[in-house]
Motif scaffolding. Sequence first.
Motif, PDB file in Angstrom:
ATOM      1  N   LEU A  67       0.815  -1.220   0.000  1.00  0.00           N
ATOM      2  CA  LEU A  67       0.000   0.000   0.000  1.00  0.00           C
ATOM      3  C   LEU A  67       0.849   1.270   0.000  1.00  0.00           C
ATOM      4  CD1 LEU A  67      -2.750  -0.989   2.626  1.00  0.00           C
ATOM      5  CD2 LEU A  67      -3.061  -0.735   0.153  1.00  0.00           C
ATOM      6  N   GLY A  68       2.172   1.108   0.103  1.00  0.00           N
ATOM      7  CA  GLY A  68       3.058   2.274   0.166  1.00  0.00           C
ATOM      8  C   GLY A  68       3.099   2.904   1.535  1.00  0.00           C
ATOM      9  N   GLY A  69       2.716   2.154   2.551  1.00  0.00           N
ATOM     10  CA  GLY A  69       2.609   2.709   3.896  1.00  0.00           C
ATOM     11  C   GLY A  69       3.925   3.176   4.489  1.00  0.00           C
ATOM     12  N   TYR A  70       5.035   2.530   4.121  1.00  0.00           N
ATOM     13  CA  TYR A  70       6.318   2.886   4.731  1.00  0.00           C
ATOM     14  C   TYR A  70       7.051   3.995   3.973  1.00  0.00           C
ATOM     15  CZ  TYR A  70       5.823  -1.005   7.943  1.00  0.00           C
ATOM     16  OH  TYR A  70       5.364  -1.842   8.936  1.00  0.00           O
ATOM     17  N   ASN A  71       6.531   4.407   2.827  1.00  0.00           N
ATOM     18  CA  ASN A  71       7.138   5.529   2.103  1.00  0.00           C
ATOM     19  C   ASN A  71       7.069   6.800   2.950  1.00  0.00           C
ATOM     20  OD1 ASN A  71       7.521   3.794  -0.036  1.00  0.00           O
ATOM     21  ND2 ASN A  71       5.779   4.547  -1.219  1.00  0.00           N
ATOM     22  N   THR A  72       8.173   7.506   3.059  1.00  0.00           N
ATOM     23  CA  THR A  72       8.367   8.737   3.855  1.00  0.00           C
ATOM     24  C   THR A  72       8.361   8.481   5.364  1.00  0.00           C
ATOM     25  OG1 THR A  72       6.063   9.523   4.101  1.00  0.00           O
ATOM     26  CG2 THR A  72       7.191  10.040   2.019  1.00  0.00           C
ATOM     27  N   ASN A  73       8.314   7.214   5.786  1.00  0.00           N
ATOM     28  CA  ASN A  73       8.472   6.896   7.209  1.00  0.00           C
ATOM     29  C   ASN A  73       9.958   7.026   7.564  1.00  0.00           C
ATOM     30  OD1 ASN A  73       7.830   6.110   9.794  1.00  0.00           O
ATOM     31  ND2 ASN A  73       7.212   4.031   9.262  1.00  0.00           N
ATOM     32  N   HIS A  74      10.347   6.698   8.786  1.00  0.00           N
ATOM     33  CA  HIS A  74      11.755   6.877   9.167  1.00  0.00           C
ATOM     34  C   HIS A  74      12.156   5.917  10.270  1.00  0.00           C
ATOM     35  CE1 HIS A  74      11.194   9.253  13.048  1.00  0.00           C
ATOM     36  NE2 HIS A  74       9.960   9.110  12.596  1.00  0.00           N
ATOM     37  N   PHE A  75      13.467   5.820  10.482  1.00  0.00           N
ATOM     38  CA  PHE A  75      14.033   5.070  11.608  1.00  0.00           C
ATOM     39  C   PHE A  75      14.124   6.047  12.781  1.00  0.00           C
ATOM     40  CE2 PHE A  75      15.458   2.629   7.976  1.00  0.00           C
ATOM     41  CZ  PHE A  75      15.414   1.312   8.407  1.00  0.00           C
ATOM     42  N   PHE A  76      13.269   5.863  13.768  1.00  0.00           N
ATOM     43  CA  PHE A  76      13.263   6.808  14.885  1.00  0.00           C
ATOM     44  C   PHE A  76      14.270   6.420  15.963  1.00  0.00           C
ATOM     45  CE2 PHE A  76      10.729   3.585  16.967  1.00  0.00           C
ATOM     46  CZ  PHE A  76      10.925   3.784  18.327  1.00  0.00           C
ATOM     47  N   ARG A  77      14.803   5.203  15.864  1.00  0.00           N
ATOM     48  CA  ARG A  77      15.703   4.704  16.903  1.00  0.00           C
ATOM     49  C   ARG A  77      16.874   3.972  16.239  1.00  0.00           C
ATOM     50  NH1 ARG A  77      13.802   0.104  21.317  1.00  0.00           N
ATOM     51  NH2 ARG A  77      15.571   0.253  22.742  1.00  0.00           N
ATOM     52  N   VAL A  78      18.083   4.335  16.618  1.00  0.00           N
ATOM     53  CA  VAL A  78      19.274   3.628  16.143  1.00  0.00           C
ATOM     54  C   VAL A  78      20.222   3.461  17.335  1.00  0.00           C
ATOM     55  CG1 VAL A  78      21.238   3.593  14.582  1.00  0.00           C
ATOM     56  CG2 VAL A  78      19.066   4.557  13.800  1.00  0.00           C
ATOM     57  N   ARG A 122      16.993  12.988  10.830  1.00  0.00           N
ATOM     58  CA  ARG A 122      15.925  12.077  10.397  1.00  0.00           C
ATOM     59  C   ARG A 122      16.466  11.136   9.322  1.00  0.00           C
ATOM     60  NH1 ARG A 122      10.176  11.957  10.301  1.00  0.00           N
ATOM     61  NH2 ARG A 122       9.347  10.904   8.452  1.00  0.00           N
ATOM     62  N   ILE A 123      16.329   9.842   9.566  1.00  0.00           N
ATOM     63  CA  ILE A 123      16.743   8.840   8.583  1.00  0.00           C
ATOM     64  C   ILE A 123      15.469   8.369   7.874  1.00  0.00           C
ATOM     65  CG2 ILE A 123      17.883   6.623   8.205  1.00  0.00           C
ATOM     66  CD1 ILE A 123      19.353   7.072  10.858  1.00  0.00           C
ATOM     67  N   THR A 124      15.195   8.958   6.733  1.00  0.00           N
ATOM     68  CA  THR A 124      13.929   8.735   6.036  1.00  0.00           C
ATOM     69  C   THR A 124      13.993   7.521   5.112  1.00  0.00           C
ATOM     70  OG1 THR A 124      13.467  11.110   6.080  1.00  0.00           O
ATOM     71  CG2 THR A 124      12.228   9.795   4.497  1.00  0.00           C
ATOM     72  N   ILE A 125      12.897   6.782   5.089  1.00  0.00           N
ATOM     73  CA  ILE A 125      12.715   5.735   4.083  1.00  0.00           C
ATOM     74  C   ILE A 125      12.120   6.446   2.866  1.00  0.00           C
ATOM     75  CG2 ILE A 125      11.540   3.572   3.518  1.00  0.00           C
ATOM     76  CD1 ILE A 125      11.419   3.062   6.592  1.00  0.00           C
ATOM     77  N   LEU A 126      12.972   6.727   1.904  1.00  0.00           N
ATOM     78  CA  LEU A 126      12.575   7.551   0.759  1.00  0.00           C
ATOM     79  C   LEU A 126      11.500   6.875  -0.075  1.00  0.00           C
ATOM     80  CD1 LEU A 126      16.177   8.643  -0.279  1.00  0.00           C
ATOM     81  CD2 LEU A 126      14.523   9.951   1.070  1.00  0.00           C
ATOM     82  N   SER A 127      11.664   5.591  -0.313  1.00  0.00           N
ATOM     83  CA  SER A 127      10.683   4.830  -1.088  1.00  0.00           C
ATOM     84  C   SER A 127      10.865   3.350  -0.808  1.00  0.00           C
ATOM     85  CB  SER A 127      10.831   5.104  -2.594  1.00  0.00           C
ATOM     86  OG  SER A 127      12.104   4.673  -3.041  1.00  0.00           O
ATOM     87  N   THR A 128       9.891   2.568  -1.195  1.00  0.00           N
ATOM     88  CA  THR A 128       9.955   1.118  -1.010  1.00  0.00           C
ATOM     89  C   THR A 128       9.452   0.426  -2.272  1.00  0.00           C
ATOM     90  OG1 THR A 128       7.711   0.942  -0.108  1.00  0.00           O
ATOM     91  CG2 THR A 128       9.477   1.377   1.456  1.00  0.00           C
ATOM     92  N   TYR A 129       9.937  -0.770  -2.481  1.00  0.00           N
ATOM     93  CA  TYR A 129       9.373  -1.606  -3.543  1.00  0.00           C
ATOM     94  C   TYR A 129       9.538  -3.065  -3.139  1.00  0.00           C
ATOM     95  CZ  TYR A 129      14.163  -2.402  -5.353  1.00  0.00           C
ATOM     96  OH  TYR A 129      15.482  -2.741  -5.500  1.00  0.00           O
ATOM     97  N   TYR A 130       8.891  -3.944  -3.844  1.00  0.00           N
ATOM     98  CA  TYR A 130       8.955  -5.374  -3.529  1.00  0.00           C
ATOM     99  C   TYR A 130       8.980  -6.171  -4.822  1.00  0.00           C
ATOM    100  CZ  TYR A 130       3.933  -5.146  -4.510  1.00  0.00           C
ATOM    101  OH  TYR A 130       2.723  -4.928  -5.109  1.00  0.00           O
ATOM    102  N   TYR A 131       9.450  -7.392  -4.714  1.00  0.00           N
ATOM    103  CA  TYR A 131       9.468  -8.297  -5.866  1.00  0.00           C
ATOM    104  C   TYR A 131       9.433  -9.732  -5.359  1.00  0.00           C
ATOM    105  CZ  TYR A 131      14.492  -9.119  -4.980  1.00  0.00           C
ATOM    106  OH  TYR A 131      15.692  -9.458  -4.415  1.00  0.00           O
ATOM    107  N   ASP A 132       9.262 -10.658  -6.279  1.00  0.00           N
ATOM    108  CA  ASP A 132       9.182 -12.075  -5.931  1.00  0.00           C
ATOM    109  C   ASP A 132      10.362 -12.799  -6.562  1.00  0.00           C
ATOM    110  OD1 ASP A 132       8.402 -14.940  -5.989  1.00  0.00           O
ATOM    111  OD2 ASP A 132       6.517 -14.182  -5.167  1.00  0.00           O
ATOM    112  N   THR A 133      11.144 -13.496  -5.743  1.00  0.00           N
ATOM    113  CA  THR A 133      12.326 -14.178  -6.260  1.00  0.00           C
ATOM    114  C   THR A 133      11.965 -15.296  -7.230  1.00  0.00           C
ATOM    115  OG1 THR A 133      12.317 -15.623  -4.298  1.00  0.00           O
ATOM    116  CG2 THR A 133      13.713 -13.664  -4.223  1.00  0.00           C
ATOM    117  N   LYS A 134      10.802 -15.887  -7.070  1.00  0.00           N
ATOM    118  CA  LYS A 134      10.380 -16.935  -8.012  1.00  0.00           C
ATOM    119  C   LYS A 134      10.147 -16.342  -9.390  1.00  0.00           C
ATOM    120  CE  LYS A 134       8.243 -20.134  -4.721  1.00  0.00           C
ATOM    121  NZ  LYS A 134       6.976 -20.789  -4.297  1.00  0.00           N
TER     122      LYS A 134
END
Length: 280
Positions: A119-130, A237-249
């Motif tokens: 759904l693109g939910g993690y786009n523009t999210n960030h790592f708040f803890r390191v 801020r360590i931003t997750i700029l974008s996300t994508y996914y794929y299937d290895t099969k």
Amino acid sequence: MHKDYFERGYKDIKVWALSNIWPNKNLQYDSGYRLRREMPVLTSNSLFDQIGAKMGNTRPMILSFVCLAFVSVVKALSQEPELGSARVVFQTSYGDIEFGFYPTVAPKTVDHIFKLVRLGGYNTNHFFRVDKGFVAQVADVANGRSAPMNDEQRIEAEKKIVGEFSDVKHVRGTLSMGRYDDPDSAQSSFSMLLGDAPHLDRKYAVFGKVTKGDETLSKLEEVPTRREGIFVMPKERITILSTYYYDTKMESCEEERSVLKRRLEASFVEVERQRMKCFP
């Protein structure tokens, strides 16, 4: 129970023991469970000495079986669970992080996180803890994104997932759900382990592991941090700029199609060469 019941049970055991010690003897007993007179008389001590001697021959075999079973159990426990074919990539300014899922270990968690990714939910999210050597933790989608969410994203992000705790160990690269004190309060925040953390085992739901991008995790560990309560947080801020996914099969199928296409093209060239040679 009547005393005679126990006496008969004991004599049954004695007859069985004798028949195993002297298998060539034809043991018989009457209806009162009394051994016939022709059988040798054994004292209790000599009987159990004979039984011990008889079992002594099987001890190496029993020991070998026990050792084999123990090794098999240890091997099974040490094996990692099987990764599913789906892969997700988080793109950050420090590099990409790719991870896969353990659908047989935490199926509900995997379905939830993968749906949020799609759904693109993690786009523009960030790592708040390191926290170097411990975790790099992704913020809850509902509160961590810089972009607004649509209704479908919000509904999925605010779902609470049952705690799917398992025996999978928390080691570097492990993906583990964040939660509050309630074991069934996980939503969308999760950690990427930066080191081994056995104190988290069976208390937090492991649902996957990092498959590529350990060098990116190492870069995150070098980011300047500050402490706020129990949390070690990055100063920037360590931003997750974008996300994508794929299937290895599917990737494998594409590769096989490419190989097949090249072979067919080579075959066509060879057939054409033979045709020109034989039928000019």
